[in-house]
Design an enzyme around this catalytic site. Sequence first.
Site, PDB file in Angstrom:
ATOM      1  N   ASP A 167       1.086  -1.421  -0.112  1.00 47.57           N
ATOM      2  CA  ASP A 167       0.107  -0.031  -0.263  1.00 47.57           C
ATOM      3  C   ASP A 167       0.764   1.539   0.063  1.00 47.57           C
ATOM      4  O   ASP A 167       1.289   1.759  -1.197  1.00 47.57           O
ATOM      5  CB  ASP A 167      -0.343  -0.166   1.349  1.00 47.57           C
ATOM      6  CG  ASP A 167      -1.793   0.923   1.020  1.00 47.57           C
ATOM      7  OD1 ASP A 167      -2.392   1.790   0.496  1.00 47.57           O
ATOM      8  OD2 ASP A 167      -3.233   1.009   2.649  1.00 47.57           O
ATOM      9  N   THR A 220       6.674  -0.897   5.114  1.00 50.50           N
ATOM     10  CA  THR A 220       6.491  -2.876   5.536  1.00 50.50           C
ATOM     11  C   THR A 220       7.516  -2.700   4.802  1.00 50.50           C
ATOM     12  O   THR A 220       8.456  -3.123   5.009  1.00 50.50           O
ATOM     13  CB  THR A 220       4.772  -3.139   5.481  1.00 50.50           C
ATOM     14  OG1 THR A 220       4.073  -2.646   5.489  1.00 50.50           O
ATOM     15  CG2 THR A 220       5.684  -4.670   6.611  1.00 50.50           C
TER      16      THR A 220
HETATM   17  P1  IMP Z   1       1.959  -0.491   3.028  1.00 41.26           P
HETATM   18  O1  IMP Z   1       3.354  -0.683   4.368  1.00 41.26           O
HETATM   19  O2  IMP Z   1       1.242   0.475   3.650  1.00 41.26           O
HETATM   20  O3  IMP Z   1       2.505  -1.011   1.999  1.00 41.26           O
HETATM   21  O4  IMP Z   1       0.759  -1.386   3.851  1.00 41.26           O
HETATM   22  C1  IMP Z   1       1.225  -3.453   4.085  1.00 41.26           C
HETATM   23  C2  IMP Z   1       0.735  -4.200   4.821  1.00 41.26           C
HETATM   24  O5  IMP Z   1      -0.288  -3.373   5.350  1.00 41.26           O
HETATM   25  C3  IMP Z   1       0.570  -5.264   4.393  1.00 41.26           C
HETATM   26  O6  IMP Z   1       1.295  -6.469   4.693  1.00 41.26           O
HETATM   27  C4  IMP Z   1      -1.147  -5.570   5.002  1.00 41.26           C
HETATM   28  O7  IMP Z   1      -0.860  -6.361   6.312  1.00 41.26           O
HETATM   29  C5  IMP Z   1      -1.773  -4.755   5.504  1.00 41.26           C
HETATM   30  N1  IMP Z   1      -2.508  -3.984   4.420  1.00 41.26           N
HETATM   31  C6  IMP Z   1      -2.848  -2.843   3.252  1.00 41.26           C
HETATM   32  N2  IMP Z   1      -3.416  -2.837   2.627  1.00 41.26           N
HETATM   33  C7  IMP Z   1      -4.050  -4.030   2.964  1.00 41.26           C
HETATM   34  C8  IMP Z   1      -5.650  -4.307   2.085  1.00 41.26           C
HETATM   35  O8  IMP Z   1      -6.532  -3.846   1.696  1.00 41.26           O
HETATM   36  N3  IMP Z   1      -6.293  -5.296   2.697  1.00 41.26           N
HETATM   37  C9  IMP Z   1      -5.805  -6.257   3.764  1.00 41.26           C
HETATM   38  N4  IMP Z   1      -4.367  -6.410   4.379  1.00 41.26           N
HETATM   39  C10 IMP Z   1      -4.051  -4.788   3.911  1.00 41.26           C
END
Ligand code: IMP
Length: 177
Positions: A105, A109
């Site tokens: 997203d 992470t």
């Molecule tokens: P980031 O660090 O913003 O890229 O978020 C990544 C993490 O957020 C992923 O590993 C998921 O665990 C969680 N995540 C982000 N978007 C979603 C979604 O639409 N559904 C479920 N989990 C999500």
Amino acid sequence: MLELHSDLARVLITPAQIDQRISQLAKTISRDYQEEDRLYIIGILKGAFIFLADLTRKLEIPHIVDFMALSSYGKTTTTGAVRILMDLREPIENLHVLIVEDIVDTGNTLSYLHKILKGRNPASVKTCVLLHKVRDPIDVPLDYVGFEIPDVWVVGYGLDFADRHRTLPFIGELKRD
Ligand code: IMP
Ligand code: MG
């Protein structure tokens, strides 16, 4: 067809579409690593476990599976902070590493994890994500991407909302609010 759960707005990606795309990814990854003696695959818990299981069973190259768990969001809001809750079993020095994640997203992470693992001196680190929510540019390379999706909350096929809907066989869009 089964009735859609009332939390869900629609099916975004069907089981057949997922299966077909994972076959393609497995073929590409198998080809890209055919010269290496083995690939060290790191699945990120919990979200990637179903994707990882299907992907690895389609690989045609020798590989090892390990897992990491990182602290995640509470529900649908992001805090930005990332913490290692469970680390790898082995050092990855001189190994070819592939991170397998459910969804990117903001990229926080994966970017954090990518930096940590690079610091352990592997031969290489690549990333494989099932879903990429296309929003702002991210600062980590995505080497293998299953599907690009709109900015909605998705569940199923490993992905959850507060631990719900994780084992649905398709990727569904959660209703807002
Ligand atoms: P980031 O660090 O913003 O890229 O978020 C990544 C993490 O957020 C992923 O590993 C998921 O665990 C969680 N995540 C982000 N978007 C979603 C979604 O639409 N559904 C479920 N989990 C999500
Ligand atoms: Mg996750």
